[in-house]
Write an enzyme that holds these catalytic residues in place. Structure first.
Site, mmCIF file in Angstrom:
data_model
loop_
_atom_site.group_PDB
_atom_site.id
_atom_site.type_symbol
_atom_site.label_atom_id
_atom_site.label_comp_id
_atom_site.label_asym_id
_atom_site.label_seq_id
_atom_site.Cartn_x
_atom_site.Cartn_y
_atom_site.Cartn_z
ATOM 1 N N HIS A 304 -4.380 -33.044 -14.169
ATOM 2 C CA HIS A 304 -4.511 -32.270 -12.927
ATOM 3 C C HIS A 304 -5.913 -31.662 -12.871
ATOM 4 O O HIS A 304 -6.425 -31.206 -13.895
ATOM 5 C CB HIS A 304 -3.455 -31.161 -12.926
ATOM 6 C CG HIS A 304 -3.633 -30.153 -11.822
ATOM 7 N ND1 HIS A 304 -4.052 -28.857 -12.058
ATOM 8 C CD2 HIS A 304 -3.452 -30.254 -10.491
ATOM 9 C CE1 HIS A 304 -4.113 -28.208 -10.898
ATOM 10 N NE2 HIS A 304 -3.757 -29.023 -9.944
ATOM 11 N N ASN A 305 -6.533 -31.673 -11.678
ATOM 12 C CA ASN A 305 -7.892 -31.110 -11.535
ATOM 13 C C ASN A 305 -8.769 -31.541 -12.717
ATOM 14 O O ASN A 305 -9.371 -30.718 -13.407
ATOM 15 C CB ASN A 305 -7.853 -29.577 -11.461
ATOM 16 C CG ASN A 305 -7.317 -29.110 -10.112
ATOM 17 O OD1 ASN A 305 -6.984 -29.926 -9.251
ATOM 18 N ND2 ASN A 305 -7.212 -27.818 -9.922
ATOM 19 N N GLU A 334 -7.629 -36.872 -11.244
ATOM 20 C CA GLU A 334 -7.674 -36.295 -9.901
ATOM 21 C C GLU A 334 -9.103 -35.935 -9.505
ATOM 22 O O GLU A 334 -9.887 -35.473 -10.332
ATOM 23 C CB GLU A 334 -6.800 -35.033 -9.869
ATOM 24 C CG GLU A 334 -6.671 -34.479 -8.463
ATOM 25 C CD GLU A 334 -5.843 -33.205 -8.407
ATOM 26 O OE1 GLU A 334 -5.587 -32.748 -7.282
ATOM 27 O OE2 GLU A 334 -5.482 -32.663 -9.470
ATOM 28 N N ASP A 336 -11.040 -33.806 -6.393
ATOM 29 C CA ASP A 336 -11.016 -32.955 -5.189
ATOM 30 C C ASP A 336 -12.338 -33.108 -4.466
ATOM 31 O O ASP A 336 -13.370 -32.684 -4.985
ATOM 32 C CB ASP A 336 -10.884 -31.475 -5.598
ATOM 33 C CG ASP A 336 -9.445 -31.017 -5.566
ATOM 34 O OD1 ASP A 336 -8.576 -31.883 -5.599
ATOM 35 O OD2 ASP A 336 -9.205 -29.794 -5.515
ATOM 36 N N HIS A 349 -13.302 -27.266 -7.134
ATOM 37 C CA HIS A 349 -12.035 -26.672 -6.698
ATOM 38 C C HIS A 349 -12.334 -25.826 -5.461
ATOM 39 O O HIS A 349 -12.865 -24.726 -5.573
ATOM 40 C CB HIS A 349 -11.453 -25.817 -7.828
ATOM 41 C CG HIS A 349 -9.977 -25.642 -7.706
ATOM 42 N ND1 HIS A 349 -9.155 -26.615 -7.203
ATOM 43 C CD2 HIS A 349 -9.163 -24.601 -8.023
ATOM 44 C CE1 HIS A 349 -7.898 -26.187 -7.216
ATOM 45 N NE2 HIS A 349 -7.883 -24.968 -7.710
ATOM 46 N N GLU A 383 -7.819 -35.943 -3.612
ATOM 47 C CA GLU A 383 -7.530 -34.797 -2.746
ATOM 48 C C GLU A 383 -8.691 -34.751 -1.762
ATOM 49 O O GLU A 383 -9.783 -34.293 -2.098
ATOM 50 C CB GLU A 383 -7.497 -33.508 -3.576
ATOM 51 C CG GLU A 383 -6.225 -33.288 -4.335
ATOM 52 C CD GLU A 383 -5.115 -32.745 -3.447
ATOM 53 O OE1 GLU A 383 -5.408 -31.904 -2.575
ATOM 54 O OE2 GLU A 383 -3.973 -33.187 -3.600
#
Length: 744
Positions: A304-305, A334, A336, A349, A383
């Site tokens: 995640h992230n 991931e 973003d 983020h 994302e």
């Protein structure tokens, strides 16, 4: 030193390292300082200090270093590329979560000598056998304690060293052994004499007792005696004879014993500490599962992230975070993405103070590192917060940088009824993102370029409070066309999934939503996950990058259970434990009752399953060996206890522990038996943790090891402990006797 050792010191590159070099240590464009580096006489420890004068210095061991990168192969050295030519630069990459060391030499020759020298030393450390490694460990301690560097130690110094090594000793016993080892009667021990002294000191009674049970004369094991031990105690069955011959050949140190086909106590102890004597079935460490089933039939190691090295608000975004995750076998990363100010999409983020990196650099890093640890496919979870223009730029970067590695068409041109397998997708990167149409649609020009934003369930919002009003957002046709088997859709309910869901549609659930569904609709969730992928991500309030327990999600068959890989602790131990099997390839085949679309399985009621066969697990925790010191206070020695935890379906969650032993981290003996009942063995993980008992505050963590229940070898086994970061901490281990039987 052994002949291997004498050769390494004569190597010209290693000689340069031993002579020492002044290298620039670079931390950023503004932080660059001279440090003097040299390899110590043990050919294992690298020592460096800031000034020739002054006391402050640092050391690290070659065994801490995972790899050496040449040239501008780190973000720091790339940022200073104009100042320092590539042929002067190199990066030391450490195991676990420790940051890199970026260095610049004065000449290309010096850089080359350090690069090659460190590589040779790493290779030597990796190819040492169990015995050489143990001797090296003892030598390292000797070097550390030999303050005046005269290569000798008197009894008082030896006592101090034993305390440093976490050994609480009866003084008379130690002096008696010291005198035995001091062959020259000089009142001090040289390094090899100390190694001999240490061996006498560590003679393990509990191993000797097992040896005695099977040895006719108490001195040696004949081939047939070893074979009897292997079949009776180690449950090796029909292959005991071949195995006995192989073990003598591989682990018996005495050549004459080898020739006669017998095993000495030394050889027996070395075998029990080896991979064959470890708790983990050696066959299960390799790729052993069927990799030709649909993707939805596997648990997939997921991050995640991935871009964050620290927390979610102020942490540093870094390409190194991707490299570390991919090298650990992670198969779903991931990204973003946000609009950059100069037309180049950036990764960070959103709405926080985390630093920013370029999208194209992330994709280049992915291209380079995606398949170093595993050949099986990587899912790139996007994302996407960019406007259409920069989405198109992203699509161009993906196509250009990844080329054929990016899967952009259906494998067989057919309407897919099920997802392709990891085997079919080897060496491919799959994009997970929104899509304007379905992969099998023939474009007839009537499609809209608008897609409605998923509701909060599918779009992770980093900032709580009032989310911005949902709007129709535009999607770039070029980016949409790159999505094939992982089309992000909003999840409605399981009924809709059953009647309308397509195998290539994937939904994301926050941990809380997933937990609620797992609790209320467990069997439906398991069925849904037989055909479609689901991705779980940590709650947005976990701004410190903490993790949730992934086991609850695996219990209902969720494949992509995304964790913050940068955060050490229990949850990552479970993830590492599950994915340690099957060649660490990042894919683990789900049990058969989680691959059948009509399954009746419910994690809350495992006993209702057709082939319900609970097992009894009995663990005799016998002893511990050389547990590291956790409290560095002068004279403190650990008071160790062992805790065994079972993670699995709710009915299997359990925890038991031994009493603690006062002041002995060196060779504590518990002889304590812990019993468990396992209802769903196929989903259970077993975690062994050693802690330092503290009356006043929380116990300190010493080491742990986690593995799937189905990978356990019964019998007398060693468990080699790992640090908080999941790195081996030799020679720390536990000695246990394990039996597994059907519950009658």
């Amino acid at each position: 030193m052994d002949p291997e050792g004498s050769r390494i010191e004569d190597d010209p590159d290693v000689k340069v390292m031993m002579a020492g070099s002044t290298l620039k240590k670079v931390k950023s464009r503004s932080w660059k300082k001279q440090r003097h580096f040299r390899l110590l006489e043990d050919a294992v420890t690298i020592w460096y200090k800031s000034r020739w004068a002054g006391k402050g210095h640092s050391t690290f061991s070659i065994s801490d270093v995972e790899a050496v990168r040449e040239g501008h192969q780190s973000e720091v050295l790339q940022s200073t590329a104009e100042e320092f030519p590539a042929e002067l630069c190199f990066t030391l990459v450490f195991h676990g979560r420790q940051g890199n060391l970026d260095l610049v030499a004065k000449t290309p020759e010096e850089a080359k000598a350090w690069i090659e020298g460190v590589r040779k030393l790493i290779h030597k450390a990796q190819t040492m056998d169990e015995k050489e490694r143990q001797d090296q460990w003892v030598r390292d301690w000797f070097q550390k304690a030999d303050k005046n560097k005269d290569g000798k130690m008197n009894f008082k110094e030896v006592q101090t060293l034993l305390k440093m090594m976490n050994v609480e000793m009866n003084e008379d016993h130690a002096l008696n052994l010291f005198t035995k080892a001091d062959k020259s009667e000089s009142g001090s021990l040289k390094i090899e004499q100390f190694v001999h002294f240490y061996k006498m000191l560590t003679q393990r009674d509990e191993v000797w007792k097992v040896f005695q049970d099977y040895s006719g004369d108490g001195e040696k094991l004949l081939l047939e005696e070893l074979e009897t031990f292997l079949s009776m105690e180690q449950h090796e069955g029909g292959q005991s004879y071949q195995l006995a011959m192989m073990l003598i050949d591989r682990y018996e140190p005495s050549e004459s014993a080898k020739k006669q086909g017998i095993m000495s106590l030394d050889g027996f102890q070395i075998y029990l500490c080896s991979q064959e004597g470890s708790i983990f079935k050696p066959k299960h460490l390799d790729l052993y599962q069927d990799m030709s089933q649909p993707l939805s039939h596997y648990f997939i190691s997921s991050s995640h992230n991935t871009y964050l090295l620290e927390d979610q608000l102020l942490g540093q975004s870094s390409l190194e975070a991707y490299i570390k995750a991919l090298k650990r076998g992670c198969r779903c990363v991931e990204v973003d993405c946000w609009d950059g100010s100069d037309g180049e999409p950036i990764v960070y983020h959103g709405h926080t103070f985390t630093s920013k990196i370029l999208f194209r650099d992330v994709i280049s890093t992915l291209k380079e590192y995606a398949f170093k640890a595993s050949d099986f496919p990587v899912i790139l979870s996007l994302e996407n917060h960019c406007g259409v223009e920069q989405q198109t730029v992203m699509a161009q970067h993906l196509s250009k940088i990844l080329g054929d590695t990016l899967l952009t068409t259906l494998l067989d041109g057919q309407v897919p009824q099920q997802l392709p397998s990891p085997q079919e997708l080897k060496g491919k990167i799959l994009l997970k993102a929104k899509k304007l149409n379905n992969p099998e649609d023939c474009l007839d020009g009537t499609q809209t370029d608008e897609v409605s934003d998923e509701e909060a369930e599918d779009a992770e919002s980093p900032t709580k409070g009032n989310p911005p009003a949902r709007k129709k957002s535009k999607l770039s046709r070029e980016l949409s066309d790159l999505v094939v088997y992982c089309k992000s859709v909003h999840f409605r309910d399981f009924e809709h999934g059953r009647s309308h869901g397509k195998c290539y549609e994937i939904s994301s659930f926050s941990e809380n939503k997933a937990q609620a569904r797992a609790k209320d609709e467990g069997t439906d969730f398991v069925r849904y996950n037989t055909r479609q992928l689901s991705r779980i991500y940590p709650d947005g309030l976990r701004t410190n990058s903490s993790n949730y327990n992934p086991q609850e999600m695996w219990n209902v068959g969720c494949q992509i259970v995304a964790l913050n890989f940068q955060t050490a602790g229990l949850e990552m131990d479970l993830n590492d434990g599950l994915f340690r099997q099957n060649g660490c390839c990042g894919y683990v085949l789900k049990p058969d009752f989680m691959r059948d679309g009509n399954t009746q399985f419910s994690p809350d009621k495992p006993e209702e399953q057709q082939r319900y066969k609970p097992l009894r697990l009995s663990i005799q925790v016998i002893s511990g060996q050389q547990l590291p010191k956790v409290n560095q206070k002068e004279g403190s020695i650990v008071d160790p206890l062992v805790r065994v935890q079972i993670f699995g379906v709710p009915g299997d969650q359990d925890m038991k522990e031994t009493p603690y032993i006062n002041n002995n981290g060196f060779n504590p003996v518990w002889n304590e038996t812990l019993n468990f009942v396992i209802h769903t063995p196929e989903l259970a993980l077993v975690r062994f943790e050693v802690e330092d008992h503290d009356r006043a505050s929380r116990n300190d963590f010493i080491g742990q090891f986690t593995l799937p229940f189905m990978c356990i070898q019964a019998g007398y086994r060693h468990i080699h402990l790992l640090s908080k970061d999941g790195i081996a901490i030799p020679p720390a281990s536990l000695f246990v006797n394990i039996s597994i039987s059907e519950l009658t």
